[in-house]
Design a protein around this motif. Sequence first.
Motif, PDB file in Angstrom:
ATOM      1  N   GLY A 158      82.085  53.894  59.013  1.00  0.00           N
ATOM      2  CA  GLY A 158      82.301  54.713  59.808  1.00  0.00           C
ATOM      3  C   GLY A 158      83.635  54.972  60.961  1.00  0.00           C
ATOM      4  O   GLY A 158      83.916  53.653  61.239  1.00  0.00           O
ATOM      5  N   VAL A 287      78.881  56.792  57.882  1.00  0.00           N
ATOM      6  CA  VAL A 287      78.282  57.359  56.169  1.00  0.00           C
ATOM      7  C   VAL A 287      77.413  55.887  56.261  1.00  0.00           C
ATOM      8  O   VAL A 287      77.452  54.854  56.421  1.00  0.00           O
ATOM      9  CB  VAL A 287      79.284  57.075  55.378  1.00  0.00           C
ATOM     10  CG1 VAL A 287      78.666  56.770  53.832  1.00  0.00           C
ATOM     11  CG2 VAL A 287      80.692  58.385  55.845  1.00  0.00           C
ATOM     12  N   ARG A 295      74.555  58.421  49.384  1.00  0.00           N
ATOM     13  CA  ARG A 295      75.926  58.575  50.506  1.00  0.00           C
ATOM     14  C   ARG A 295      75.255  59.666  51.138  1.00  0.00           C
ATOM     15  O   ARG A 295      74.720  60.812  50.894  1.00  0.00           O
ATOM     16  CB  ARG A 295      76.912  59.036  49.987  1.00  0.00           C
ATOM     17  CG  ARG A 295      77.814  58.722  50.968  1.00  0.00           C
ATOM     18  CD  ARG A 295      79.636  60.038  51.071  1.00  0.00           C
ATOM     19  NE  ARG A 295      80.089  58.676  50.686  1.00  0.00           N
ATOM     20  CZ  ARG A 295      81.149  59.216  50.032  1.00  0.00           C
ATOM     21  NH1 ARG A 295      81.800  60.348  50.286  1.00  0.00           N
ATOM     22  NH2 ARG A 295      82.395  58.112  49.665  1.00  0.00           N
ATOM     23  N   LEU A 297      75.927  61.257  55.924  1.00  0.00           N
ATOM     24  CA  LEU A 297      77.433  61.336  56.835  1.00  0.00           C
ATOM     25  C   LEU A 297      76.564  61.963  57.456  1.00  0.00           C
ATOM     26  O   LEU A 297      75.743  62.854  57.896  1.00  0.00           O
ATOM     27  CB  LEU A 297      78.109  61.852  56.163  1.00  0.00           C
ATOM     28  CG  LEU A 297      78.934  62.792  57.260  1.00  0.00           C
ATOM     29  CD1 LEU A 297      80.448  61.515  57.994  1.00  0.00           C
ATOM     30  CD2 LEU A 297      80.123  63.474  56.670  1.00  0.00           C
ATOM     31  N   GLN A 299      77.363  63.027  61.751  1.00  0.00           N
ATOM     32  CA  GLN A 299      78.239  62.773  62.402  1.00  0.00           C
ATOM     33  C   GLN A 299      77.655  64.043  64.066  1.00  0.00           C
ATOM     34  O   GLN A 299      77.004  64.763  63.768  1.00  0.00           O
ATOM     35  CB  GLN A 299      79.421  63.984  61.441  1.00  0.00           C
ATOM     36  CG  GLN A 299      80.961  63.831  62.018  1.00  0.00           C
ATOM     37  CD  GLN A 299      81.158  64.633  61.399  1.00  0.00           C
ATOM     38  OE1 GLN A 299      81.452  64.935  60.057  1.00  0.00           O
ATOM     39  NE2 GLN A 299      83.106  65.801  62.083  1.00  0.00           N
TER      40      GLN A 299
END
Length: 431
Positions: A158, A287, A295, A297, A299
Amino acid sequence: MAEPLKIALAGLGTVGVGVIRLIDANAELIARRAGRPLHVTVVSARDRSKNRGVDLSPYAWEDDMVILGEREDVDVVVEMVGGSDGPALALARTTIEAGKALVTANKAMIAHHGLELAGKAEDKKVALKFEAAVAGGIPVIKALREGTAANRIERVYGVLNGTCNYILTVMEDTGREFGVVLGEAQAKGYAEADPAFDIEGTDAAHKLSILAAVAFGTRVDFASVATTGITRVRAADIAQAAALGYVIRLIGMADTGGDGLFQRVQPHLVHCDHPLAHVDGATNAVVAEGNFSGRLLFQGAGAGDGPTASAVVADLIDIARGETGPAFSVPVSELEPLAAAPTGHRRGRAYLRFMVADRPGVLAEITAALRDAGVSIESMIQKGRADTAGEVMVVMLTHEGPESAVSEAVRLLDGSPSLSEPPLVLHILDN
Ligand code: NAP
Ligand code: HSE
Protein backbone atom coordinates in the motif's frame (compact mmCIF):
# COMPACT_ATOMS: atom_id res chain seq x y z
CA MET A 1 -18.68 3.36 36.35
CA ALA A 2 -15.30 1.67 36.92
CA GLU A 3 -12.12 3.50 37.94
CA PRO A 4 -10.65 5.84 35.29
CA LEU A 5 -7.70 4.67 33.22
CA LYS A 6 -4.84 6.97 34.31
CA ILE A 7 -2.77 8.11 31.36
CA ALA A 8 0.64 9.76 31.00
CA LEU A 9 1.37 11.55 27.74
CA ALA A 10 4.99 11.83 26.61
CA GLY A 11 5.39 14.26 23.69
CA LEU A 12 3.08 17.19 23.10
CA GLY A 13 3.66 17.88 19.43
CA THR A 14 1.28 17.21 16.53
CA VAL A 15 0.14 13.83 17.86
CA GLY A 16 0.27 14.58 21.61
CA VAL A 17 -1.85 17.69 21.32
CA GLY A 18 -4.23 15.82 19.01
CA VAL A 19 -4.69 13.16 21.71
CA ILE A 20 -5.48 15.79 24.39
CA ARG A 21 -8.05 17.42 22.11
CA LEU A 22 -9.71 14.12 21.19
CA ILE A 23 -9.94 12.78 24.76
CA ASP A 24 -11.39 16.11 25.80
CA ALA A 25 -13.86 16.50 22.92
CA ASN A 26 -15.25 12.93 23.02
CA ALA A 27 -14.82 12.18 26.73
CA GLU A 28 -18.36 10.96 27.38
CA LEU A 29 -18.62 8.78 24.29
CA ILE A 30 -15.17 7.29 24.96
CA ALA A 31 -16.02 6.50 28.59
CA ARG A 32 -19.19 4.67 27.50
CA ARG A 33 -17.31 2.61 24.95
CA ALA A 34 -14.28 1.95 27.16
CA GLY A 35 -16.43 1.13 30.18
CA ARG A 36 -14.56 3.78 32.18
CA PRO A 37 -13.24 7.30 31.69
CA LEU A 38 -9.82 8.03 30.20
CA HIS A 39 -8.04 10.51 32.49
CA VAL A 40 -4.81 12.17 31.47
CA THR A 41 -2.99 12.65 34.76
CA VAL A 42 0.49 13.78 33.73
CA VAL A 43 2.24 15.11 30.62
CA SER A 44 5.84 15.61 29.55
CA ALA A 45 7.77 17.19 26.69
CA ARG A 46 11.02 19.09 26.23
CA ASP A 47 9.91 22.67 26.73
CA ARG A 48 7.46 23.33 29.54
CA SER A 49 6.96 26.96 28.57
CA LYS A 50 5.89 26.32 24.95
CA ASN A 51 2.37 27.43 24.04
CA ARG A 52 0.73 24.38 22.52
CA GLY A 53 -2.73 25.81 21.97
CA VAL A 54 -4.29 23.54 24.63
CA ASP A 55 -4.78 24.04 28.36
CA LEU A 56 -2.26 21.88 30.21
CA SER A 57 -3.21 23.18 33.68
CA PRO A 58 -5.37 20.12 34.58
CA TYR A 59 -2.34 17.83 34.29
CA ALA A 60 0.81 17.33 36.34
CA TRP A 61 4.06 18.04 34.49
CA GLU A 62 6.99 15.62 34.60
CA ASP A 63 10.39 16.93 33.49
CA ASP A 64 11.95 13.48 33.22
CA MET A 65 9.67 11.59 30.89
CA VAL A 66 11.57 8.33 31.32
CA ILE A 67 10.13 7.82 34.80
CA LEU A 68 6.50 8.43 33.81
CA GLY A 69 5.68 4.73 34.01
CA GLU A 70 6.97 4.53 37.58
CA ARG A 71 4.47 7.08 38.89
CA GLU A 72 1.56 5.89 41.01
CA ASP A 73 -0.90 8.08 39.14
CA VAL A 74 -0.19 6.28 35.84
CA ASP A 75 -1.65 3.03 34.43
CA VAL A 76 -0.54 3.52 30.83
CA VAL A 77 2.07 5.65 29.10
CA VAL A 78 1.57 7.03 25.60
CA GLU A 79 4.86 7.66 23.82
CA MET A 80 4.58 10.36 21.10
CA VAL A 81 8.15 11.62 21.08
CA GLY A 82 9.72 9.77 18.14
CA GLY A 83 13.16 8.36 17.36
CA SER A 84 14.07 4.68 17.30
CA ASP A 85 16.30 4.97 20.38
CA GLY A 86 17.06 7.75 22.87
CA PRO A 87 14.42 8.93 25.35
CA ALA A 88 11.55 7.19 23.54
CA LEU A 89 13.14 3.76 23.92
CA ALA A 90 14.27 4.45 27.49
CA LEU A 91 10.71 5.46 28.34
CA ALA A 92 9.25 2.37 26.66
CA ARG A 93 11.58 0.05 28.54
CA THR A 94 11.07 1.62 31.96
CA THR A 95 7.30 1.73 31.48
CA ILE A 96 7.00 -1.96 30.64
CA GLU A 97 9.52 -2.95 33.30
CA ALA A 98 7.35 -1.04 35.80
CA GLY A 99 4.45 -3.28 34.75
CA LYS A 100 2.54 -0.53 32.94
CA ALA A 101 0.96 -0.66 29.49
CA LEU A 102 2.56 1.26 26.63
CA VAL A 103 0.89 2.85 23.62
CA THR A 104 3.16 4.33 20.98
CA ALA A 105 2.88 6.09 17.63
CA ASN A 106 6.57 5.48 17.01
CA LYS A 107 7.12 3.20 14.02
CA ALA A 108 10.90 3.72 14.05
CA MET A 109 11.10 2.33 17.59
CA ILE A 110 8.76 -0.58 16.87
CA ALA A 111 10.57 -1.45 13.63
CA HIS A 112 13.91 -1.57 15.46
CA HIS A 113 12.97 -2.72 18.96
CA GLY A 114 9.40 -4.00 18.68
CA LEU A 115 10.34 -7.64 19.32
CA GLU A 116 12.29 -6.81 22.46
CA LEU A 117 9.49 -4.59 23.78
CA ALA A 118 6.77 -7.09 22.89
CA GLY A 119 8.73 -9.87 24.65
CA LYS A 120 9.10 -7.73 27.77
CA ALA A 121 5.39 -6.82 27.65
CA GLU A 122 4.48 -10.53 27.46
CA ASP A 123 6.71 -11.29 30.45
CA LYS A 124 5.07 -8.51 32.44
CA LYS A 125 1.58 -9.36 31.12
CA VAL A 126 0.97 -5.78 30.02
CA ALA A 127 -0.26 -4.40 26.70
CA LEU A 128 2.01 -2.96 24.03
CA LYS A 129 0.00 -1.22 21.31
CA PHE A 130 1.02 0.73 18.21
CA GLU A 131 -2.00 1.26 15.95
CA ALA A 132 -0.93 4.86 15.21
CA ALA A 133 2.51 3.69 14.07
CA VAL A 134 1.16 2.34 10.77
CA ALA A 135 -1.02 4.30 8.36
CA GLY A 136 -2.15 7.03 10.76
CA GLY A 137 -5.89 6.91 11.32
CA ILE A 138 -6.54 3.62 9.49
CA PRO A 139 -7.15 0.82 12.03
CA VAL A 140 -5.12 -1.62 9.97
CA ILE A 141 -3.17 -3.25 12.81
CA LYS A 142 -6.46 -4.10 14.51
CA ALA A 143 -7.90 -5.30 11.20
CA LEU A 144 -4.97 -7.65 10.63
CA ARG A 145 -4.71 -8.82 14.27
CA GLU A 146 -8.43 -9.40 14.68
CA GLY A 147 -10.60 -8.94 11.58
CA THR A 148 -8.53 -11.14 9.29
CA ALA A 149 -7.12 -13.40 12.00
CA ALA A 150 -8.63 -16.52 10.41
CA ASN A 151 -6.81 -15.97 7.10
CA ARG A 152 -3.37 -16.67 5.80
CA ILE A 153 -2.38 -13.26 4.45
CA GLU A 154 -0.49 -13.79 1.21
CA ARG A 155 0.46 -10.24 0.32
CA VAL A 156 0.19 -6.86 1.95
CA TYR A 157 0.99 -3.61 0.20
CA GLY A 158 0.00 0.00 0.00
CA VAL A 159 0.65 3.70 0.24
CA LEU A 160 2.25 4.03 3.67
CA ASN A 161 3.70 7.53 3.82
CA GLY A 162 1.43 10.57 3.83
CA THR A 163 4.22 13.07 3.20
CA CYS A 164 5.42 11.33 0.02
CA ASN A 165 1.91 10.81 -1.22
CA TYR A 166 1.09 14.46 -0.60
CA ILE A 167 4.23 15.53 -2.48
CA LEU A 168 3.61 13.21 -5.44
CA THR A 169 -0.03 14.29 -5.69
CA VAL A 170 0.82 18.01 -5.63
CA MET A 171 3.55 17.42 -8.24
CA GLU A 172 0.94 15.60 -10.34
CA ASP A 173 -1.59 18.43 -10.00
CA THR A 174 0.75 21.39 -10.43
CA GLY A 175 3.82 20.17 -12.30
CA ARG A 176 6.00 21.61 -9.52
CA GLU A 177 9.22 19.85 -8.53
CA PHE A 178 9.56 17.74 -5.42
CA GLY A 179 11.86 20.04 -3.39
CA VAL A 180 9.36 22.91 -3.60
CA VAL A 181 6.44 20.85 -2.28
CA LEU A 182 8.25 19.23 0.67
CA GLY A 183 7.99 22.41 2.79
CA GLU A 184 4.19 22.36 2.43
CA ALA A 185 3.97 18.79 3.74
CA GLN A 186 6.12 19.80 6.70
CA ALA A 187 3.94 22.83 7.44
CA LYS A 188 0.86 20.58 7.52
CA GLY A 189 2.39 18.39 10.25
CA TYR A 190 2.70 15.26 8.09
CA ALA A 191 6.47 14.97 7.96
CA GLU A 192 8.81 13.38 10.49
CA ALA A 193 11.04 15.67 12.58
CA ASP A 194 13.73 14.80 10.02
CA PRO A 195 11.84 14.66 6.71
CA ALA A 196 14.63 12.58 5.16
CA PHE A 197 12.89 9.64 6.87
CA ASP A 198 9.83 10.33 4.70
CA ILE A 199 11.35 11.17 1.33
CA GLU A 200 14.04 8.49 1.45
CA GLY A 201 11.39 5.83 2.10
CA THR A 202 12.61 4.89 5.59
CA ASP A 203 9.34 5.77 7.32
CA ALA A 204 7.37 3.62 4.86
CA ALA A 205 9.93 0.83 5.39
CA HIS A 206 9.46 1.04 9.17
CA LYS A 207 5.69 0.69 8.69
CA LEU A 208 6.00 -2.10 6.13
CA SER A 209 8.19 -4.19 8.41
CA ILE A 210 5.61 -3.87 11.21
CA LEU A 211 2.71 -4.59 8.88
CA ALA A 212 4.46 -7.67 7.48
CA ALA A 213 5.11 -9.06 10.97
CA VAL A 214 1.46 -8.64 11.99
CA ALA A 215 0.10 -9.89 8.66
CA PHE A 216 2.34 -12.95 8.22
CA GLY A 217 3.25 -13.81 11.81
CA THR A 218 6.94 -13.33 11.00
CA ARG A 219 9.62 -11.59 13.04
CA VAL A 220 9.98 -7.86 12.31
CA ASP A 221 12.82 -7.51 9.82
CA PHE A 222 13.30 -3.84 9.01
CA ALA A 223 16.92 -4.38 7.93
CA SER A 224 15.89 -6.45 4.92
CA VAL A 225 13.39 -3.97 3.44
CA ALA A 226 14.80 -2.87 0.06
CA THR A 227 14.12 0.86 0.21
CA THR A 228 14.11 3.62 -2.40
CA GLY A 229 12.51 7.00 -1.77
CA ILE A 230 10.97 9.58 -4.06
CA THR A 231 13.86 12.05 -4.33
CA ARG A 232 14.75 11.05 -7.89
CA VAL A 233 11.20 11.31 -9.23
CA ARG A 234 10.85 14.37 -11.45
CA ALA A 235 7.70 16.22 -12.43
CA ALA A 236 8.50 15.01 -15.97
CA ASP A 237 8.31 11.35 -14.81
CA ILE A 238 4.87 12.03 -13.41
CA ALA A 239 3.79 13.65 -16.68
CA GLN A 240 5.13 10.70 -18.71
CA ALA A 241 3.43 8.22 -16.41
CA ALA A 242 0.14 10.11 -16.85
CA ALA A 243 0.51 10.01 -20.64
CA LEU A 244 0.87 6.22 -20.38
CA GLY A 245 -2.18 5.85 -18.08
CA TYR A 246 -0.36 5.61 -14.75
CA VAL A 247 0.29 7.64 -11.62
CA ILE A 248 3.43 7.41 -9.49
CA ARG A 249 3.00 6.34 -5.88
CA LEU A 250 5.49 5.24 -3.21
CA ILE A 251 4.40 1.64 -2.59
CA GLY A 252 5.47 -0.63 0.25
CA MET A 253 4.97 -4.28 -0.65
CA ALA A 254 5.54 -7.50 1.27
CA ASP A 255 4.79 -11.15 0.58
CA THR A 256 5.92 -14.59 1.55
CA GLY A 257 5.19 -16.20 -1.80
CA GLY A 258 8.84 -16.79 -2.82
CA ASP A 259 11.58 -18.41 -0.80
CA GLY A 260 11.26 -16.14 2.20
CA LEU A 261 10.03 -12.71 3.25
CA PHE A 262 9.96 -10.17 0.43
CA GLN A 263 9.74 -6.52 1.54
CA ARG A 264 10.26 -3.53 -0.74
CA VAL A 265 9.49 0.19 -0.64
CA GLN A 266 9.83 1.91 -3.98
CA PRO A 267 8.02 4.45 -6.16
CA HIS A 268 5.85 2.48 -8.60
CA LEU A 269 3.84 3.27 -11.68
CA VAL A 270 0.29 2.40 -10.60
CA HIS A 271 -2.26 1.80 -13.36
CA CYS A 272 -5.08 4.35 -13.22
CA ASP A 273 -7.64 1.52 -12.82
CA HIS A 274 -5.94 0.25 -9.63
CA PRO A 275 -7.57 1.47 -6.38
CA LEU A 276 -4.20 2.78 -5.13
CA ALA A 277 -4.05 5.19 -8.09
CA HIS A 278 -6.88 7.15 -6.47
CA VAL A 279 -5.16 7.55 -3.11
CA ASP A 280 -4.34 11.24 -3.05
CA GLY A 281 -2.75 13.77 -0.71
CA ALA A 282 -1.77 12.59 2.78
CA THR A 283 -4.13 9.63 2.45
CA ASN A 284 -2.76 6.13 3.04
CA ALA A 285 -4.18 2.84 1.85
CA VAL A 286 -3.33 -0.75 2.65
CA VAL A 287 -4.30 -3.78 0.58
CA ALA A 288 -4.25 -7.16 2.32
CA GLU A 289 -4.89 -10.37 0.39
CA GLY A 290 -6.22 -13.17 2.58
CA ASN A 291 -6.64 -16.75 1.40
CA PHE A 292 -10.34 -16.71 2.39
CA SER A 293 -11.17 -12.99 2.66
CA GLY A 294 -9.80 -12.11 -0.78
CA ARG A 295 -8.53 -8.62 -1.40
CA LEU A 296 -9.29 -6.09 1.34
CA LEU A 297 -8.65 -2.38 0.98
CA PHE A 298 -8.24 -0.06 3.97
CA GLN A 299 -8.01 3.64 3.21
CA GLY A 300 -7.91 6.86 5.21
CA ALA A 301 -5.83 9.73 6.48
CA GLY A 302 -2.27 8.53 6.99
CA ALA A 303 -0.91 11.45 8.98
CA GLY A 304 -1.91 14.56 10.87
CA ASP A 305 -3.09 15.27 14.40
CA GLY A 306 -6.74 14.11 14.33
CA PRO A 307 -6.38 10.78 12.48
CA THR A 308 -3.26 9.78 14.43
CA ALA A 309 -4.90 10.71 17.73
CA SER A 310 -7.89 8.56 16.72
CA ALA A 311 -5.60 5.53 16.43
CA VAL A 312 -3.82 6.26 19.73
CA VAL A 313 -7.07 6.64 21.64
CA ALA A 314 -8.49 3.45 20.11
CA ASP A 315 -5.54 1.63 21.68
CA LEU A 316 -6.26 3.31 25.01
CA ILE A 317 -9.89 2.19 24.82
CA ASP A 318 -8.75 -1.40 24.20
CA ILE A 319 -6.49 -1.20 27.25
CA ALA A 320 -9.29 0.30 29.35
CA ARG A 321 -11.40 -2.72 28.34
CA GLY A 322 -8.64 -5.08 29.53
CA GLU A 323 -7.43 -6.20 26.08
CA THR A 324 -3.82 -7.41 26.37
CA GLY A 325 -3.18 -9.80 23.48
CA PRO A 326 0.30 -10.30 21.94
CA ALA A 327 1.45 -7.14 20.18
CA PHE A 328 2.19 -8.90 16.87
CA SER A 329 -0.84 -11.25 16.93
CA VAL A 330 1.11 -14.23 18.23
CA PRO A 331 3.66 -14.42 21.06
CA VAL A 332 7.15 -13.29 20.10
CA SER A 333 8.56 -16.81 20.55
CA GLU A 334 6.11 -18.08 17.90
CA LEU A 335 6.86 -15.45 15.24
CA GLU A 336 8.51 -17.15 12.27
CA PRO A 337 12.14 -16.08 11.62
CA LEU A 338 11.74 -15.95 7.83
CA ALA A 339 14.89 -15.09 5.85
CA ALA A 340 14.80 -12.29 3.28
CA ALA A 341 13.58 -13.63 -0.07
CA PRO A 342 15.99 -13.54 -3.02
CA THR A 343 14.56 -11.06 -5.56
CA GLY A 344 16.32 -12.29 -8.72
CA HIS A 345 13.49 -14.49 -9.93
CA ARG A 346 10.70 -11.94 -9.41
CA ARG A 347 8.95 -10.96 -12.59
CA GLY A 348 7.21 -7.77 -13.62
CA ARG A 349 7.04 -4.81 -15.97
CA ALA A 350 9.14 -1.73 -15.42
CA TYR A 351 9.37 1.97 -16.31
CA LEU A 352 12.89 2.96 -17.27
CA ARG A 353 13.92 6.61 -17.55
CA PHE A 354 17.23 7.72 -18.98
CA MET A 355 18.58 11.27 -19.03
CA VAL A 356 20.92 11.24 -22.02
CA ALA A 357 23.16 13.44 -24.09
CA ASP A 358 21.38 14.40 -27.33
CA ARG A 359 23.80 12.89 -29.85
CA PRO A 360 23.86 10.03 -32.39
CA GLY A 361 24.29 6.49 -31.07
CA VAL A 362 23.01 7.05 -27.52
CA LEU A 363 19.73 5.26 -28.08
CA ALA A 364 21.57 2.38 -29.77
CA GLU A 365 23.81 2.04 -26.70
CA ILE A 366 20.81 1.84 -24.37
CA THR A 367 18.89 -0.64 -26.52
CA ALA A 368 22.02 -2.76 -26.91
CA ALA A 369 22.34 -3.00 -23.12
CA LEU A 370 18.68 -3.97 -22.84
CA ARG A 371 19.10 -6.56 -25.62
CA ASP A 372 22.22 -8.04 -24.01
CA ALA A 373 20.45 -8.28 -20.65
CA GLY A 374 17.37 -9.87 -22.24
CA VAL A 375 14.95 -7.01 -21.53
CA SER A 376 12.11 -6.67 -24.01
CA ILE A 377 10.84 -3.12 -24.68
CA GLU A 378 7.08 -2.64 -24.91
CA SER A 379 7.04 1.09 -25.74
CA MET A 380 9.37 4.07 -25.84
CA ILE A 381 9.04 7.84 -25.68
CA GLN A 382 11.83 10.30 -26.39
CA LYS A 383 10.99 13.80 -25.27
CA GLY A 384 12.31 16.71 -27.33
CA ARG A 385 15.44 18.53 -26.23
CA ALA A 386 15.07 19.84 -22.70
CA ASP A 387 16.17 23.30 -21.58
CA THR A 388 19.16 21.90 -19.75
CA ALA A 389 22.37 21.61 -21.78
CA GLY A 390 21.16 19.27 -24.51
CA GLU A 391 19.84 16.66 -22.03
CA VAL A 392 17.01 14.52 -23.34
CA MET A 393 14.63 12.25 -21.47
CA VAL A 394 14.08 8.75 -22.85
CA VAL A 395 11.34 6.65 -21.27
CA MET A 396 10.71 2.97 -21.90
CA LEU A 397 8.17 0.49 -20.60
CA THR A 398 9.33 -3.11 -20.58
CA HIS A 399 7.34 -6.25 -21.24
CA GLU A 400 6.95 -8.54 -18.28
CA GLY A 401 10.21 -10.27 -17.49
CA PRO A 402 12.64 -11.08 -14.71
CA GLU A 403 13.60 -8.09 -12.57
CA SER A 404 17.15 -9.41 -12.62
CA ALA A 405 17.34 -8.67 -16.37
CA VAL A 406 16.53 -5.00 -15.80
CA SER A 407 19.14 -4.83 -13.05
CA GLU A 408 21.68 -6.36 -15.42
CA ALA A 409 20.89 -3.76 -18.12
CA VAL A 410 21.39 -0.97 -15.59
CA ARG A 411 24.69 -2.57 -14.60
CA LEU A 412 25.83 -2.69 -18.23
CA LEU A 413 25.11 1.02 -18.59
CA ASP A 414 26.88 1.94 -15.37
CA GLY A 415 29.41 4.73 -15.97
CA SER A 416 28.32 5.33 -19.57
CA PRO A 417 29.28 8.88 -20.61
CA SER A 418 26.02 9.03 -22.58
CA LEU A 419 23.93 9.10 -19.39
CA SER A 420 23.91 12.21 -17.23
CA GLU A 421 22.55 10.28 -14.24
CA PRO A 422 21.89 6.60 -13.46
CA PRO A 423 18.69 5.22 -15.05
CA LEU A 424 15.55 5.50 -12.93
CA VAL A 425 13.79 2.11 -12.65
CA LEU A 426 10.23 2.00 -11.31
CA HIS A 427 8.25 -1.22 -11.09
CA ILE A 428 4.70 -1.26 -12.42
CA LEU A 429 1.59 -2.18 -10.42
CA ASP A 430 -1.14 -3.09 -12.88
CA ASN A 431 -3.75 -4.75 -10.71
P1 NAP B 1 6.43 16.39 17.00
O1 NAP B 1 5.35 17.28 16.58
O2 NAP B 1 7.83 16.71 16.58
O3 NAP B 1 6.38 16.25 18.60
C1 NAP B 1 7.36 15.56 19.32
C2 NAP B 1 7.18 15.85 20.80
O4 NAP B 1 8.17 15.14 21.52
C3 NAP B 1 7.34 17.33 21.16
O5 NAP B 1 6.37 17.70 22.08
C4 NAP B 1 8.72 17.40 21.81
O6 NAP B 1 8.80 18.35 22.86
C5 NAP B 1 8.85 16.03 22.40
N1 NAP B 1 10.26 15.63 22.44
C6 NAP B 1 11.09 15.44 21.39
N2 NAP B 1 12.30 15.08 21.84
C7 NAP B 1 12.23 15.05 23.17
C8 NAP B 1 13.16 14.76 24.20
N3 NAP B 1 14.42 14.44 23.94
N4 NAP B 1 12.73 14.82 25.48
C9 NAP B 1 11.46 15.16 25.76
N5 NAP B 1 10.53 15.47 24.83
C10 NAP B 1 10.92 15.41 23.57
O7 NAP B 1 6.19 14.90 16.51
P2 NAP B 1 4.80 14.24 16.09
O8 NAP B 1 4.52 14.54 14.67
O9 NAP B 1 3.78 14.54 17.12
O10 NAP B 1 5.20 12.69 16.12
C11 NAP B 1 5.36 12.01 17.35
C12 NAP B 1 5.49 10.52 17.05
O11 NAP B 1 4.32 10.08 16.37
C13 NAP B 1 6.66 10.14 16.15
O12 NAP B 1 7.12 8.86 16.51
C14 NAP B 1 6.03 10.07 14.77
O13 NAP B 1 6.72 9.21 13.90
C15 NAP B 1 4.69 9.49 15.13
N6 NAP B 1 3.60 9.75 14.17
C16 NAP B 1 3.38 11.01 13.72
C17 NAP B 1 2.32 11.23 12.86
C18 NAP B 1 2.02 12.60 12.32
O14 NAP B 1 1.14 12.73 11.46
N7 NAP B 1 2.69 13.66 12.80
C19 NAP B 1 1.51 10.18 12.45
C20 NAP B 1 1.76 8.89 12.96
C21 NAP B 1 2.81 8.69 13.82
P3 NAP B 1 8.72 19.92 22.62
O15 NAP B 1 7.38 20.17 21.97
O16 NAP B 1 8.81 20.51 23.98
O17 NAP B 1 9.85 20.26 21.73
N1 HSE C 1 5.59 11.21 8.49
C1 HSE C 1 4.58 10.23 8.45
C2 HSE C 1 3.90 10.26 7.09
C3 HSE C 1 3.57 10.47 9.54
O1 HSE C 1 4.08 11.24 6.36
O2 HSE C 1 3.21 9.32 6.74
C4 HSE C 1 2.56 9.37 9.67
O3 HSE C 1 3.15 8.18 10.06
